[in-house]
Design a protein around this motif. Structure first.
Motif, PDB file in Angstrom:
ATOM      1  N   MET A 161       0.861  -1.183   0.000  1.00 42.35           N
ATOM      2  CA  MET A 161       0.000   0.000   0.000  1.00 42.35           C
ATOM      3  C   MET A 161       0.897   1.232   0.000  1.00 42.35           C
ATOM      4  SD  MET A 161      -3.352  -0.573   0.267  1.00 42.35           S
ATOM      5  CE  MET A 161      -4.427  -1.981   0.514  1.00 42.35           C
TER       6      MET A 161
ATOM      7  N   THR B 114      -2.305   5.696   5.149  1.00 46.29           N
ATOM      8  CA  THR B 114      -3.662   6.162   4.849  1.00 46.29           C
ATOM      9  C   THR B 114      -4.319   5.219   3.857  1.00 46.29           C
ATOM     10  OG1 THR B 114      -2.702   8.342   4.971  1.00 46.29           O
ATOM     11  CG2 THR B 114      -4.985   8.225   4.224  1.00 46.29           C
ATOM     12  N   ALA B 115      -3.553   4.818   2.849  1.00 43.24           N
ATOM     13  CA  ALA B 115      -4.119   3.904   1.848  1.00 43.24           C
ATOM     14  C   ALA B 115      -4.545   2.603   2.513  1.00 43.24           C
ATOM     15  CB  ALA B 115      -3.088   3.633   0.759  1.00 43.24           C
ATOM     16  N   TYR B 116      -3.705   2.118   3.445  1.00 38.61           N
ATOM     17  CA  TYR B 116      -4.032   0.859   4.128  1.00 38.61           C
ATOM     18  C   TYR B 116      -5.313   1.022   4.932  1.00 38.61           C
ATOM     19  CZ  TYR B 116      -3.204  -3.386   6.950  1.00 38.61           C
ATOM     20  OH  TYR B 116      -3.315  -4.619   7.565  1.00 38.61           O
TER      21      TYR B 116
ATOM     22  N   ALA C 132      -7.592   3.828   4.905  1.00 45.40           N
ATOM     23  CA  ALA C 132      -8.762   4.535   4.371  1.00 45.40           C
ATOM     24  C   ALA C 132      -9.185   4.020   2.999  1.00 45.40           C
ATOM     25  CB  ALA C 132      -8.468   6.026   4.282  1.00 45.40           C
ATOM     26  N   ARG C 133      -8.245   3.447   2.234  1.00 43.09           N
ATOM     27  CA  ARG C 133      -8.638   3.018   0.893  1.00 43.09           C
ATOM     28  C   ARG C 133      -8.869   1.523   0.833  1.00 43.09           C
ATOM     29  NH1 ARG C 133      -4.147   6.461  -1.464  1.00 43.09           N
ATOM     30  NH2 ARG C 133      -4.835   8.500  -0.743  1.00 43.09           N
ATOM     31  N   SER C 134      -9.039   0.942   1.995  1.00 41.25           N
ATOM     32  CA  SER C 134      -9.386  -0.481   2.026  1.00 41.25           C
ATOM     33  C   SER C 134     -10.252  -0.688   3.255  1.00 41.25           C
ATOM     34  CB  SER C 134      -8.133  -1.354   2.090  1.00 41.25           C
ATOM     35  OG  SER C 134      -7.449  -1.114   3.296  1.00 41.25           O
TER      36      SER C 134
ATOM     37  N   THR D 107     -10.278  -3.646  -1.461  1.00 40.92           N
ATOM     38  CA  THR D 107     -10.111  -2.295  -2.019  1.00 40.92           C
ATOM     39  C   THR D 107     -11.223  -1.948  -3.008  1.00 40.92           C
ATOM     40  OG1 THR D 107      -8.647  -3.204  -3.719  1.00 40.92           O
ATOM     41  CG2 THR D 107      -7.595  -2.306  -1.738  1.00 40.92           C
TER      42      THR D 107
ATOM     43  N   PRO E 180     -14.215  -0.146  -4.237  1.00 42.18           N
ATOM     44  CA  PRO E 180     -14.736   1.129  -3.719  1.00 42.18           C
ATOM     45  C   PRO E 180     -16.136   1.046  -3.128  1.00 42.18           C
ATOM     46  CG  PRO E 180     -13.691   1.427  -5.856  1.00 42.18           C
ATOM     47  CD  PRO E 180     -13.734  -0.036  -5.614  1.00 42.18           C
TER      48      PRO E 180
ATOM     49  N   ILE F  54     -15.969  -0.569   0.196  1.00 42.77           N
ATOM     50  CA  ILE F  54     -15.333   0.299   1.210  1.00 42.77           C
ATOM     51  C   ILE F  54     -16.362   1.285   1.736  1.00 42.77           C
ATOM     52  CG2 ILE F  54     -13.592   2.089   1.596  1.00 42.77           C
ATOM     53  CD1 ILE F  54     -11.916   0.714  -0.574  1.00 42.77           C
ATOM     54  N   LYS F  55     -17.098   1.896   0.783  1.00 41.32           N
ATOM     55  CA  LYS F  55     -18.114   2.877   1.182  1.00 41.32           C
ATOM     56  C   LYS F  55     -19.126   2.252   2.126  1.00 41.32           C
ATOM     57  CE  LYS F  55     -18.506   5.900  -2.571  1.00 41.32           C
ATOM     58  NZ  LYS F  55     -19.193   6.045  -3.832  1.00 41.32           N
TER      59      LYS F  55
END
Ligand code: SF4
Length: 442
Positions: free
Chosen positions: A302, A306-308, A310-312, A321, A323, A326-327
């Protein structure tokens, strides 16, 4: 005089840190005593009479938060201290006590500090009728002098009680100052005002011990991967209270339970330790983000912590991952959580136990499907998932095995922290179809 008092209010050590409130207050009191003496002795006749204490010349009481988090001695360092405990108290003069007795006394006090998390004064002032034993349930009776709450009760382990009883048997053979007879750890002599071991002597014994220890490992690595030493200056009696709290917080003990164990009034004080846990989680994420792989076990680090985070989103066997999922906080998987076959699947070594558990479950399901003479596509799907998870897990294990031992230990520790953090999150369970074999589908 205002300027003088202001200087005492902000008195600092050579390293810039402000002295504790009690030190600054005591020094200001001594300054006024000196002034009073000078005036009474007629030594300060040249000094203006207005240079005197006014009632506003106080150092305001500061509620010192002794239980401030962040000073805990890490468990891996405590393990190293345990291995060296036989040298604690060596060459420490203590009244008429023999060197062997001195060592055993300080070593026992260390065990009590470490295992009970009581403040140093609370350990030093334990009475000889401090234990209540009911089968395997052992309770330590102690006094919270700081908050004037007496005869508090703390559950302790039989091994801690055993260490104390071992010391008691030795202590019972000794000639003690009469006023120390009621105390577990006697005072240094009959002439001292305090009838038990004073925290200052305990602190000095621990400092002398820590100073003489061989290098301790912090468990961290520098940028070149070399192990970093642990700063022994941070080993002092109070730090074991922090370690006790940290140990329980890390083990997932609820804040209200830990508040009671620490004998805090407010859970906010106790929650400080959970904030540290969040910091540890952040450190763990920083380590683990570099170990992320794709569904076939190929490295897919990642880009950032943050990617680890917030984006997963954490799903049962790794991060996802996708989207939309995640939402939806991980509750909207278009593939019914068949992650091993999904391009959005991003596991890392912290998920290996979960992956292995899932493999076990899939194999059991396949056996059941075969026994039920299920259609080929059912068993084929299960076999394909087993193969895919197996491939990913084997590659992760292989990569870990190829790393230097220190780095592997760091990743394993980060994995433990992330699993604990995940387990303690009040996350909603994913909408998986759970089969309870006794009660049918639920
Ligand atoms: S299968 Fe797994 S990785 Fe793929 S979208 Fe669903 S939860 Fe995410």
């Amino acid at each position: 005089m205002d300027a003088v008092v202001d200087a005492f209010r902000d008195l600092r050590k050579p390293d810039g840190e402000r002295y504790a409130f009690t030190v600054r207050r005591d020094l200001l009191t001594k300054f006024f005593q000196l002034l009073d003496f000078g005036r009474k002795a007629g030594l300060l006749e040249e000094l203006a009479g207005g240079f005197a204490r006014h009632q506003s010349h106080m150092i305001p009481v500061e509620e010192r938060d002794d239980d401030e988090a962040g000073k805990a001695i890490p468990e891996n360092v405590i393990a190293q201290l345990d291995a060296q405990v036989r040298t604690l108290g060596v060459d420490f003069p203590y009244g008429q006590m023999t060197p062997d007795d001195v060592q055993l006394m300080f070593q026992t006090a260390y065990v009590v500090l470490r295992d009970t998390g009581r403040r140093p004064i609370e350990v030093c002032s334990l009475k000889t009728n401090y234990l209540e034993i009911d089968g395997d349930n052992v309770t330590l009776i102690w006094d919270n002098h700081k908050k004037k709450r007496y005869k508090r009760r703390l559950p302790i382990t039989t091994s801690t009680a055993g260490a104390i009883q071992h010391w008691m048997r030795r202590r019972d053979q000794m000639v003690l100052p009469p006023k120390s007879r009621a105390y577990l750890f006697p005072s240094i002599s009959a002439d001292t005002g305090i009838p038990h071991l004073i925290p200052g002597n305990l602190a000095r014994a621990i400092r002398a011990w820590a100073d003489a220890l061989p290098a301790l490992h912090s468990g961290n690595l520098d940028r070149d991967g070399a192990p970093l030493p642990f700063d022994t200056e941070t080993i002092f009696p109070y730090a074991f209270r922090h370690s006790y709290a940290q140990r329980h917080a890390d083990a997932g003990v609820r804040p209200d339970v830990l508040r009671d164990l620490m004998d805090h009034r407010s859970v906010d004080t106790t929650m400080g330790y959970y904030k540290v846990s969040l910091e540890r989680k952040r450190d763990a994420v920083a380590t683990m983000r570099l170990q992320v792989v794709d569904r076939s076990g190929q490295p897919e680090p990642m880009a950032s912590t943050t990617a680890y985070e917030a984006r997963s989103v954490a799903v049962p066997y790794g991060n996802c991952t996708e989207p939309t999922n995640i939402k939806a906080g991980g509750k909207s998987c278009p593939l019914r959580f068949q992650c091993a076959g999904c391009g959005f699947y991003r596991p890392d070594p912290s998920y290996l136990p979960a992956v292995e558990e899932q493999l076990h479950q899939l194999r059991t399901d396949r056996e059941t499907a075969l026994a039920m003479d299920a259609a080929d596509f059912v068993t084929r799907n299960l076999t394909d998932q087993i193969d895919a998870y197996t491939e990913g897990a084997e590659k992760m294990h292989k990569r870990l095995a190829e790393l230097p031992a220190e780095q592997r230990v760091e990743i394993e520790e980060a994995g433990r922290i992330l699993r604990k953090a995940l387990a303690s999150d009040s996350h909603t369970m994913l909408p998986l179809t759970v089969i309870n074999r006794d009660q049918g589908a639920s």
